[in-house]
Write a protein that holds these residues in place. Structure first.
Motif: not given
Ligand code: SF4
Length: 697
Positions: A392-414
C-alpha cells in the motif's frame, strides 16, 4: 472583481518537517501553493519541493480504475477478490501466511485501519512499513533508553540551543525548512554554533562552524569518547543522574573506545569534545546516517547516553532529536505501524497491552506477538511462507535493499495486491489486483511530524477517476471478510475519533501517546483541527518530555546502554568500495510525483555517482563518463561526478531513480539484506560495490 477562493490549510506530503501549506484553487483546476504562516513547523516557509506541489497534480500516469490481472475491473469485483483470496489463504495456511507492506506516506487514519485489520482481526502482526528503512533504529534506541518511543524535544529547541550537532543528517537537503530555521536564527546573530558530523561534505556543511568528516561507522565511537570525556572532566550531571541507570556499565564500554575508529584529527576531535562539554544548551540531531546501519540502534543509544549523563534532555534548547524522513513516519508509530509495535505506543509483547487493545476493538483474533519486519517479510514472500501480500502506497521493487530480489519475490507471490495512485511503477507492474488510491490534494486525514505535531491534510482537489482513500479501501475489505461493525466508519473523522479513544486506554496503561481529549471529536471539530503537539489528555498537553527525570521504564529511570563501537563489516577485494546512498534536494523517493515537475528535475537531471578524484583517476574514469557499479545483488549505470566532497573509497549515489537504460539508478538493488539486529533497519549507507568504466553493448 476577481474574488479569490479561500485557501485550504493542509500539510506538505514529503518530509518529516511537516510544513503547513495553503492551497488556494486558482480557478483553472489548479492550485496556488504557499507556506502557511500560522503553522508552527514552518511559519510560512516552504522548500522547493513544497513550493512545487501544484506542478505534481497533473493527471499523467494516474491509476483511475481497479485492475484485475491488468484488465479494468469494477470496485466490487476487485474488493471481493482481495477479501476472498486473503480469507482462503488464511483458512488454508494460517494468519501468518499473509502480509501488509505499507508506507510512511499513508495518513494516520489509513495506517490505523490497516493495523486494526491485520493485528486484531486477521490475527497476525505481519504488517510492516517502508518507515522501517528510515527510523526503526531511533524507535529501538528510544525504547531501550526511555522505555517508550518518545521524541523528547521540539523544533524550537534548534533555535534555543547554543550548539546544534547534526550527525548523519544532511538537513539542508532532507529537512530544508528546519535548515532554513537554523540559518535564520544564525543570521539574527542569536542562533547556535553548528557542528556537522558526516563522512561527506554535504550542503549542510555551508552552515557548519566545524565539519567532522568522520570515518563511515565511527559515530558510536565518537559519542562513546564524548561520554568518557564528560566523566573525566566531571561534567556529568549529579542532579539528573539519580534518574538514570547504567552509567558505570556505559562508561566502562565507552572508556574502551579507540579514537582511531573515528578517523578524525586529534585537534578536531578535541575541539568537538570541548564545545559539547562546555556548552549547556546542546541539541544533537540525527537521521539516516545513524539509523541506516547494522549497528544503528547502538549508535542512537551512544548519542542518548551523552544527553542522559549530562541531563541535557527535555529542557529548552537541549536534547537528542531524531528527524524522520517521511511525512507520517511518526503517525505510523502512533498507531503501531511497525510489526513489533501495538497501537498507541503499546507493547505487542505485553499481554496486558494486547488484551486491552483486543477488548477495545472487540477483536476476534489478536496477534500473539511481533510479526515480520520489512526484510524478513520479503524473505518470507521469497520462500513462499507469505502467500498473499498487500502493498500500500509504496514501491518496494525499487526501494527495498536487494530490490531486484524483492521484485522477483513479489512476482513469485501467489497473490499480490497493490494500492497506489500511479498506474506504472516497478511494483504496480507485479500486482494481480491493482486498486486506485487518492493522492495528496485529494486525501483527508492527519499526519504527525518529527516533533510530535499532528496536522490535518485536507482535500483541495476532486479525486481522479475512481480513486478511493486507503482507509476506506481497507475497511471495505475488512467488511467483506466478515467484520461489518468493526470497519463501519463513514469518514476519516470517525476513524480518528476511534483511535483517539483507544489512546485514552493506552494512556491509562502508561503510554505517552494519549490524545484522548479528542476522543469524542465531531466531524466539524475534526475539519477545524489546528496543528497540535501530542499528548492531548487530561494528564498532559504538548510540551517536552523527560526534563522532570521521569521515564517509562519499570523503575522510572532512563537506561544508559553500554555500547561497543563497531566498524562496518570489512570489504573484500572483489567489492572494494563502500557505497553511501541518500536523497537529493528536489526529488522524493521513486519520483512518481516530483518527476512531474520540470523545475524539480532541473536540480539533478539524472542519477549519478559521486567519486573522489583519486578513485576516479585509478579507475580511469573522467567526469561525466558512465560507470558500472556492481554488487553481489545488482547493478547500476551512473554518470560520474568527480568531487572531493566524498572520501576515497566511499562514493555516494542518490536513491531516487529507476529505469533500465543507462544511466540507470536502481541503487537499492545494490544494497544487501544486512540489518540492525534490534531494529531490523537495513544498512543502506555501506553497500560493498565494485566500480568500472561502463562499456556499452
Ligand atoms: Fe515539505 Fe519538507 Fe519541504 Fe517542508 S521541508 S516544504 S515538509 S519537503
Amino acid at each position: 472583481m476577481n474574488i479569490r477562493a479561500q485557501p485550504i490549510r493542509t500539510t506538505c506530503p514529503y518530509c518529516g518537517v511537516g510544513c503547513g501549506v495553503l492551497a488556494r484553487p486558482d480557478g483553472e483546476g489548479g492550485l496556488d501553493i504557499s507556506g502557511d504562516p500560522d503553522h508552527p513547523a514552518n511559519r510560512g516557509r516552504l522548500c522547493v519541493k513544497g513550493a512545487a506541489l501544484a506542478e505534481t497534480l497533473r493527471p499523467d500516469g494516474r491509476l483511475l480504475t481497479p485492475r484485475i490481472h491488468g484488465r479494468v475491473a469494477d470496485w466490487d469485483s476487485a474488493l471481493d477478490m482481495v477479501a476472498r483470496r486473503f480469507q482462503e489463504t488464511i483458512a488454508e495456511h494460517g494468519p501468518d501466511s499473509v502480509g501488509f507492506y505499507v508506507s510512511g506516506q499513508l495518513l494516520t487514519e489509513d495506517y490505523y485501519v490497516a493495523n486494526k485489520l491485520m493485528k486484531g482481526f486477521i490475527g497476525s502482526a505481519n504488517i510492516d512499513t517502508n518507515s522501517r528503512l528510515c527510523m526503526a533504529s531511533s524507535v529501538a534506541g528510544h525504547r531501550r533508553a526511555f522505555g517508550s518511543d518518545t521524541v523528547p524535544g521540539l523544533y524550537e529547541d534548534f533555535e534555543e540551543a547554543e550548539l546544534v550537532v547534526l550527525v548523519g543528517s544532511n538537513l539542508a537537503w532532507c529537512h530544508p525548512v528546519l535548515y532554513q530555521r537554523l540559518a535564520a536564527a544564525r543570521e539574527k546573530g542569536l542562533g547556535p554554533r553548528v557542528v556537522v558530523i558526516d563522512p561527506r561534505r554535504t550542503a549542510t556543511c555551508d552552515l557548519a562552524d566545524l565539519h567532522l568528516a568522520i570515518k563511515p561507522g565511527g559515530d558510536a565511537a565518537l559519542f562513546n569518547l564524548l561520554l568518557a570525556e564528560n566523566e573525566r572532566r566531571r561534567a556529568c550531571d549529579g542532579i539528573f543522574l539519580p534518574h538514570v541507570s547504567g552509567l558505570q556499565e556505559a562508561l566502562h564500554a565507552a572508556r574502551a573506545t579507540d579514537p582511531a575508529m573515528t578517523g578524525l584529527e586529534p585537534e578536531d576531535l578535541a575541539r568537538f569534545l570541548e564545545w559539547w562539554i562546555d556548552t549547556e544548551k546542546v541539541v544533537t540531531v540525527y537521521s539516516q546516517g545513524i539509523n541506516q546501519s547494522d549497528s544503528g540502534t547502538d549508535k542512537v543509544n551512544a548519542i542518548l547516553n551523552c544527553h542522559l549523563a549530562t541531563g541535557r534532555i527535555g529542557r529548552p534548547g537541549m536534547g537528542p532529536f531524531s528527524v524522520t524522513g517521511q511525512p507520517n513516519a511518526m503517525g505510523g508509530r502512533e498507531v503501531g505501524g511497525l510489526a513489533n509495535m501495538l497501537a498507541c505506543h503499546l507493547d505487542i509483547e505485553n499481554k496486558a497491552h494486547r488484551d486491552a487493545v483486543q477488548y477495545f476493538w472487540q477483536a476476534p483474533a489478536m496477534a500473539p506477538g511481533p510479526g515480520l519486519k520489512a526484510v524478513e517479510m520479503f524473505r518470507a514472500v521469497e520462500e513462499g511462507r507469505i502467500k498473499a501480500l498487500w502493498i500500500i502506497c509504496t514501491n518496494p521493487a525499487v526501494t527495498m535493499p536487494e530490490a531486484d530480489r524483492v521484485a522477483r519475490a513479489i512476482e513469485g507471490c501467489d497473490f499480490t495486491v497493490v494500492s497506489d495512485m500511479m498506474e506504472q511503477t516497478d511494483t504496480t507492474r507485479l500486482a494481480h489486483v491493482l486498486l486506485p488510491a487518492t493522492g495528496w490534494g485529494e486525501k483527508d486525514g492527519t499526519v504527525t511530524n518529527s516533533e510530535r505535531r499532528i496536522s490535518r491534510q485536507r482535500p483541495s482537489q476532486p479525486r481522479r477517476g475512481e480513486a478511493r482513500d486507503d482507509w476506506r479501501i481497507l475497511a471495505d475489505v475488512g467488511r467483506r471478510m466478515g467484520w461489518e461493525n468493526a470497519f463501519g466508519w463513514n469518514s476519516a473523522a470517525e476513524v480518528y475519533a476511534e483511535y483517539a479513544a483507544l489512546s485514552g486506554v493506552a494512556g491509562g496503561l502508561g503510554s505517552d501517546f494519549d490524545i484522548s481529549a479528542h476522543a469524542g471529536i465531531t466531524s466539524a471539530e475534526y475539519d477545524a483541527l489546528e496543528p497540535f503537539l501530542w499528548p492531548q489528555s487530561s494528564r498532559k498537553r504538548g510540551g517536552r518530555f523527560f526534563g522532570d527525570g521521569r521515564f517509562h521504564t519499570p523503575d522510572g529511570k532512563a537506561r544508559m546502554v553500554p555500547v561497543t563501537a563497531r566498524a562496518p563489516q570489512p570489504l573484500c577485494p572483489a567489492y572494494p568500495f563502500r557505497l553511501n546512498t541518500g536523497r537529493v534536494r528536489d526529488h522524493w523517493h521513486t519520483m512518481t510525483r516530483t518527476a512531474l515537475s520540470p523545475r524539480l528535475s532541473r536540480h539533478m537531471a539524472e542519477p549519478y555517482l559521486e567519486l573522489h578524484p583519486q578513485d576516479a583517476a585509478e579507475l580511469g574514469l573522467q567526469p561525466a563518463e558512465l560507470a558500472e557499479v556492481d554488487s553481489p545483488h545488482g547493478r547500476a549505470i551512473l554518470r560520474v561526478l568527480v568531487t572531493d566532497r566524498v572520501a576515497r573509497g566511499h562514493p555516494f549515489a542518490p536513491m531516487h531513480w529507476t529505469g533500465e537504460t543507462a544511466p540507470s539508478g536502481r541503487i537499492d538493488a545494490l544494497v544487501p539484506w544486512l540489518t540492525d539486529p534490534l531494529s531490523g533497519q537495513p544498512a543502506s549507507k555501506s553497500a560493498p560495490v565494485a566500480i568500472r568504466p561502463f562499456a556499452a553493448g
